[in-house]
Design a protein around this motif. Structure first.
Motif, PDB file in Angstrom:
ATOM      1  N   ARG A 190       1.049  -1.233  -0.008  1.00  0.00           N
ATOM      2  CA  ARG A 190       0.063   0.086  -0.203  1.00  0.00           C
ATOM      3  C   ARG A 190       0.706   1.319  -0.135  1.00  0.00           C
ATOM      4  N   PHE A 191       2.093   1.164   0.682  1.00  0.00           N
ATOM      5  CA  PHE A 191       2.742   2.133   0.831  1.00  0.00           C
ATOM      6  C   PHE A 191       4.346   1.924   0.143  1.00  0.00           C
ATOM      7  N   PRO A 192       4.519   2.017  -0.972  1.00  0.00           N
ATOM      8  CA  PRO A 192       5.856   1.711  -1.450  1.00  0.00           C
ATOM      9  C   PRO A 192       6.927   2.453  -1.192  1.00  0.00           C
ATOM     10  N   ASN A 193       6.820   3.627  -0.625  1.00  0.00           N
ATOM     11  CA  ASN A 193       7.888   4.216  -0.087  1.00  0.00           C
ATOM     12  C   ASN A 193       8.299   4.056   1.646  1.00  0.00           C
ATOM     13  N   LEU A 194       7.502   3.032   2.086  1.00  0.00           N
ATOM     14  CA  LEU A 194       7.783   2.848   3.538  1.00  0.00           C
ATOM     15  C   LEU A 194       9.210   2.332   3.762  1.00  0.00           C
ATOM     16  N   THR A 195       9.730   2.986   4.943  1.00  0.00           N
ATOM     17  CA  THR A 195      11.199   2.780   5.233  1.00  0.00           C
ATOM     18  C   THR A 195      11.331   1.688   6.128  1.00  0.00           C
ATOM     19  N   ALA A 196      12.153   0.621   5.906  1.00  0.00           N
ATOM     20  CA  ALA A 196      12.422  -0.215   6.960  1.00  0.00           C
ATOM     21  C   ALA A 196      13.384   0.495   7.923  1.00  0.00           C
ATOM     22  N   PRO A 197      13.627  -0.394   9.214  1.00  0.00           N
ATOM     23  CA  PRO A 197      14.698  -0.105   9.940  1.00  0.00           C
ATOM     24  C   PRO A 197      15.835  -0.397   9.354  1.00  0.00           C
ATOM     25  N   ALA A 198      17.258  -0.135  10.239  1.00  0.00           N
ATOM     26  CA  ALA A 198      18.415  -0.251   9.654  1.00  0.00           C
ATOM     27  C   ALA A 198      18.510  -1.806  10.169  1.00  0.00           C
ATOM     28  N   ALA A 199      17.982  -2.322  10.995  1.00  0.00           N
ATOM     29  CA  ALA A 199      18.293  -3.778  11.283  1.00  0.00           C
ATOM     30  C   ALA A 199      17.051  -4.335  11.616  1.00  0.00           C
ATOM     31  N   ASP A 200      16.593  -5.837  11.663  1.00  0.00           N
ATOM     32  CA  ASP A 200      15.402  -6.501  11.876  1.00  0.00           C
ATOM     33  C   ASP A 200      15.191  -6.038  13.384  1.00  0.00           C
ATOM     34  N   SER A 201      13.758  -5.907  13.717  1.00  0.00           N
ATOM     35  CA  SER A 201      13.526  -5.507  15.076  1.00  0.00           C
ATOM     36  C   SER A 201      13.375  -6.796  15.850  1.00  0.00           C
ATOM     37  N   ILE A 202      12.812  -7.659  15.190  1.00  0.00           N
ATOM     38  CA  ILE A 202      12.500  -9.031  15.981  1.00  0.00           C
ATOM     39  C   ILE A 202      13.753  -9.496  16.240  1.00  0.00           C
ATOM     40  N   CYS A 203      13.917 -10.023  17.628  1.00  0.00           N
ATOM     41  CA  CYS A 203      15.171 -10.110  18.249  1.00  0.00           C
ATOM     42  C   CYS A 203      15.647 -11.745  17.950  1.00  0.00           C
ATOM     43  N   TYR A 204      16.828 -11.784  17.933  1.00  0.00           N
ATOM     44  CA  TYR A 204      17.463 -13.132  17.555  1.00  0.00           C
ATOM     45  C   TYR A 204      16.889 -14.266  18.424  1.00  0.00           C
ATOM     46  N   ALA A 205      16.744 -13.922  19.697  1.00  0.00           N
ATOM     47  CA  ALA A 205      15.908 -15.093  20.608  1.00  0.00           C
ATOM     48  C   ALA A 205      14.592 -15.492  19.973  1.00  0.00           C
ATOM     49  N   THR A 206      13.823 -14.399  19.895  1.00  0.00           N
ATOM     50  CA  THR A 206      12.556 -14.734  19.354  1.00  0.00           C
ATOM     51  C   THR A 206      12.422 -15.708  17.986  1.00  0.00           C
ATOM     52  N   THR A 207      13.147 -15.312  17.223  1.00  0.00           N
ATOM     53  CA  THR A 207      13.511 -15.875  15.896  1.00  0.00           C
ATOM     54  C   THR A 207      13.883 -17.293  15.973  1.00  0.00           C
ATOM     55  N   ASN A 208      15.142 -17.531  16.777  1.00  0.00           N
ATOM     56  CA  ASN A 208      15.629 -18.925  17.039  1.00  0.00           C
ATOM     57  C   ASN A 208      14.664 -19.737  17.781  1.00  0.00           C
TER      58      ASN A 208
END
Length: 331
Positions: A190-208
């Motif tokens: 919907r918003f092609p100009n949406l800017t992502a953060p410099a690094a993934d916000s979901i933390c390593y422990a959650t992902t792992n």
């Protein structure tokens, strides 16, 4: 009669992450350095076993700073691992309280990412769960009206920003990785100009932890997640297990919460633990299964976690005993 055979598929990594470990250390070290009581604003982490263990050592948990009696204003007050709005340390300074911030460094990173978006003129979209302490803390870093909360793909589909061409997003650190991707994709559509953060916000422990559960869940008759009902990352693990193929998945805080009727006929049970759940409870649950089944533990490890976050500078000189470290590690 012989016990029925059972395979317990034990996920790794599981349990305490570096941010939780650091937060608990800060409370233990503050108690050793300053003596009881040490005050903690909100639960230091979302786990009653941990909170009650710290209470037994002399920690007092309060909802707000005004609950700290004037005669104890010289004693430390600690902010939880989930982070706090800027108004909380400002209030502590007005009250002349000595405070220590146990905010997880990865949550602090999200705060900085959100503030950077805002500083560069972007309206901030925060993907997270309304009312969660981390979301309250992140929104509280920014001026009122400069951040919008989006929870689901459905929210993203109808969200109307003040300026569609100047948007930046961040996320709560404990979300479902797969669900969050869907929200981000809808926003970017919907918003092609949406800017992502410099690094993934979901933390390593959650992902792992989610990845380990995802790999272990296929073929499981049941999947137990050790964690508290108010623990976002633990609740996401329950959802991940079901989506990945477990026939049933439940959240339990202790072994006595297991509904053994639902375990009749099971042959493979997965076990993991949220980032605030101590290993001692995992062991308690394994023993409860061994009392009822001829249980074999099968390790389902994915990656090894080596992250370590330093405690507050004011406490780094305080030594920890072997018993202290066992408590901090959840053993």
């Amino acid at each position: 009669m012989p016990k029925p055979p059972l395979t317990l598929r034990l996920c790794g990594p599981r349990g305490f992450c570096a941010g939780v470990d650091r937060a608990i250390q800060i409370v233990v070290l503050a108690l050793k350095e300053h003596g009881a009581p040490v005050y903690v604003r909100h639960e230091i982490v979302h786990n009653r076993y941990v909170v009650e263990g710290l209470e037994a050592k002399g920690a007092i948990f309060v909802k707000e700073l005004h609950e700290i009696p004037p005669e104890h204003h010289a004693q430390p007050v600690i902010f939880s691992a989930h982070g706090v709005p800027k108004s909380v340390p400002e209030d502590a300074e007005l009250r002349k309280l000595f405070y220590l911030d146990a905010t997880c460094p990865l949550v602090s990173k999200v705060h900085k990412q959100a503030m950077r978006h805002q500083r560069l003129g972007r309206h901030v979209v925060l993907i997270g769960h309304a009312g969660h302490p981390e979301v309250i803390g992140t929104m509280g870093q920014l001026p009122e009206g400069s951040v919008s909360l989006v929870e689901t793909v459905e929210d993203a589909a109808v969200y109307m920003p003040p300026d569609p061409d100047n948007l930046g997003f961040v996320t709560q650190t404990t979300l479902s990785v797969d669900d969050t991707k869907g929200v981000i994709l809808k926003l970017m559509e919907r918003f092609p100009n949406l800017t992502a953060p410099a690094a993934d916000s979901i933390c390593y422990a959650t992902t792992n932890r989610q990845e380990a559960v995802k790999q272990a869940a296929p073929g499981c008759d049941a999947f137990l997640i050790v964690g508290a009902p108010n623990s976002s990352n633990s609740r996401r693990l329950v959802e991940v297990a079901l989506k990945a193929g477990a026939k049933q998945s439940v959240l339990v805080q202790r072994a006595y919460e297991i509904d053994w009727e639902t375990m009749r006929g099971v042959r493979t049970v997965g076990i993991s633990a949220g980032a605030s759940a101590p290993e001692v409870i995992v062991n308690e649950i394994i023993e409860a299964f061994r009392e009822r089944f001829d249980a074999t533990v099968e390790l389902a490890d994915t990656v090894e976690e080596t992250e370590n976050f330093l405690v507050s500078r004011e406490l780094r000189h305080v030594p920890l005993t072997t018993a202290d470290m066992a408590f901090v590690n959840g053993d």
